[in-house]
Design an enzyme around this catalytic site. Structure first.
Site, PDB file in Angstrom:
ATOM      1  CB  ILE A   1      -2.773  -6.933   0.791  1.00  0.00           C
ATOM      2  CG1 ILE A   1      -2.584  -7.715   2.191  1.00  0.00           C
ATOM      3  CG2 ILE A   1      -4.333  -6.627   0.712  1.00  0.00           C
ATOM      4  CD1 ILE A   1      -2.602  -6.642   3.291  1.00  0.00           C
TER       5      ILE A   1
ATOM      6  N   GLY B   1       0.772  -1.376  -0.088  1.00  0.00           N
ATOM      7  CA  GLY B   1       0.080  -0.036   0.192  1.00  0.00           C
ATOM      8  C   GLY B   1       0.841   1.281  -0.096  1.00  0.00           C
TER       9      GLY B   1
ATOM     10  CE  LYS C   1      -7.220  -0.542  10.332  1.00  0.00           C
ATOM     11  NZ  LYS C   1      -5.751  -0.682   9.620  1.00  0.00           N
TER      12      LYS C   1
ATOM     13  CE1 TYR D   1      -9.707   1.769   8.705  1.00  0.00           C
ATOM     14  CE2 TYR D   1     -10.663   3.074  10.761  1.00  0.00           C
ATOM     15  CZ  TYR D   1      -9.567   2.755   9.848  1.00  0.00           C
ATOM     16  OH  TYR D   1      -8.385   3.237   9.761  1.00  0.00           O
TER      17      TYR D   1
ATOM     18  N   GLY E   1      -0.599   4.726  -1.037  1.00  0.00           N
ATOM     19  CA  GLY E   1      -1.822   5.450  -0.218  1.00  0.00           C
ATOM     20  C   GLY E   1      -1.336   6.625   0.598  1.00  0.00           C
ATOM     21  CD  GLN E   2      -4.386   9.318   5.464  1.00  0.00           C
ATOM     22  OE1 GLN E   2      -5.081   8.435   5.500  1.00  0.00           O
ATOM     23  NE2 GLN E   2      -4.630  10.623   5.987  1.00  0.00           N
TER      24      GLN E   2
ATOM     25  CB  ILE F   1      -3.070  -2.837  -5.990  1.00  0.00           C
ATOM     26  CG1 ILE F   1      -3.702  -1.602  -5.542  1.00  0.00           C
ATOM     27  CG2 ILE F   1      -2.889  -3.886  -5.223  1.00  0.00           C
ATOM     28  CD1 ILE F   1      -4.876  -1.866  -5.235  1.00  0.00           C
TER      29      ILE F   1
END
Ligand code: SER
Length: 317
Positions: free
Chosen positions: A54, A8, A146, A142, A11-12, A34
């Site tokens: 992933i 990733g 987590k 989410y 990403g952010q 990706i």
């Protein structure tokens, strides 16, 4: 020498963490991405990049072998509001994906960092100065992934000795990669609108407090925890970390100090608002401070000054 795979990486968090790791370590710092989210610019030019989905354990294992990876930063995730719209995909990435990473780490003896979040907490969690060890009963996909991720990571440490470590990130604020689909994203968007000279339409109601953090502190936390002396770690997955807590009025007024003509109105988004209300107002990060010397650098005012000056220099339209 350290050989690191960042899953990733575009990403952010990844787009900044990858560059920071390349500055600090001189081994293979591999940007995993990706198709459709290819690295560009400095991220592409400053080191190796590989397709790493992933959900594909074999692909992760091949890249880990090829570059003799010893540490994996697993940053693949859907943020909270998107995960409510695509809960099946959020599970596939957050849980099945993490399982793949942990299996590869077990077989190839890698350490693993997987971000957790303030999203692990729910309506029954104490809201203020939320303790390290407390109720985790989120009602979002989410949050479910987590919490599951924290438990699975601890399981792999206890059962197989995989060196798993994690922090519960608050809302992350940065002038580089924009977030997408998070509940805390308003605290990034507000700076962009202020710099563009627009009115900000806030999706979160006044009086809704959440923990936030400036990206340099977040990057520092991830790297510092992975470098921490393991004999000092009582906790592993995942540490509360905190640096500032505010509601929309407080951040708006802070920006207005430097952009006096800035205006804001509210159009509350019911999904994001209900998620925000289920999260803590502020976290107690004493354990991180004691076990690995966590200490943030930025507060709201120093972050605002830096965000505004960095965004202004980008000539946003
Ligand atoms: N920034 C994340 C979100 O809002 C929280 O970890 O989804």
């Amino acid at each position: 020498m350290k050989n690191v795979l960042i899953i990733g990486s575009t990403g952010q968090i990844g787009s900044e963490l990858t560059l920071e790791l390349r500055k600090r370590y001189n081994g293979n710092i591999v940007a995993g991405y990706i198709p459709g989210a290819e690295p560009k610019g400095e991220l592409l030019e400053s080191g190796p990049a590989e397709v790493v989905d992933i959900t594909n354990e074999q692909q992760i294992a091949e890249v880990v072998s090829k570059y003799k990876i010893d540490t994996i930063y697993n940053l693949a995730a859907l943020l909270s509001a998107v995960a409510e719209i695509k809960p099946q995909l959020a599970w596939k990435i957050g849980m099945d994906g993490l399982f793949n990473v942990l299996e590869v780490a077990r077989e190839h003896h890698c350490a693993v960092f997987t971000p957790s979040s303030i999203g692990v907490f729910g309506n029954n969690t104490p809201k203020d100065k939320t303790p390290q060890d407390t109720i985790r009963n989120p009602r979002t996909m989410y949050g479910v992934t987590k919490v599951g991720g924290e438990l699975l990571s601890d399981y792999y440490y206890i059962r197989f000795g995989v060196d798993t470590r994690s922090v519960r990130f608050p809302g992350l604020i940065s002038y580089i990669a924009p977030p997408g689909g998070g509940t805390t994203d308003y605290a990034v968007d507000i700076y962009y609108e202020a710099v563009k000279g627009n009115k900000f339409v806030c999706p979160i109601a006044a009086g809704t407090f959440m923990d936030m953090m400036y990206m340099p502190d977040a990057l520092h936390a991830a790297i510092q925890l992975m470098e921490a002396d393991p004999t000092r770690l009582v906790h592993r997955n995942a540490f509360n970390i905190a640096s500032m807590s505010f509601d929309p009025e407080i951040i708006f007024n802070n920006i207005k100090k430097y952009v006096p003509e800035f205006t804001m109105e509210y159009a509350v988004d019911s999904l994001r608002q209900s998620i925000a209300e289920s999260w803590p107002n502020s976290l107690d990060d004493t354990c991180a401070r004691i076990e690995w010397d966590w200490k943030p650098t930025y507060d709201l005012d120093t972050m605002t000054k830096d965000m505004l000056s960095k965004l202004k220099s980008r000539n946003l339209k």
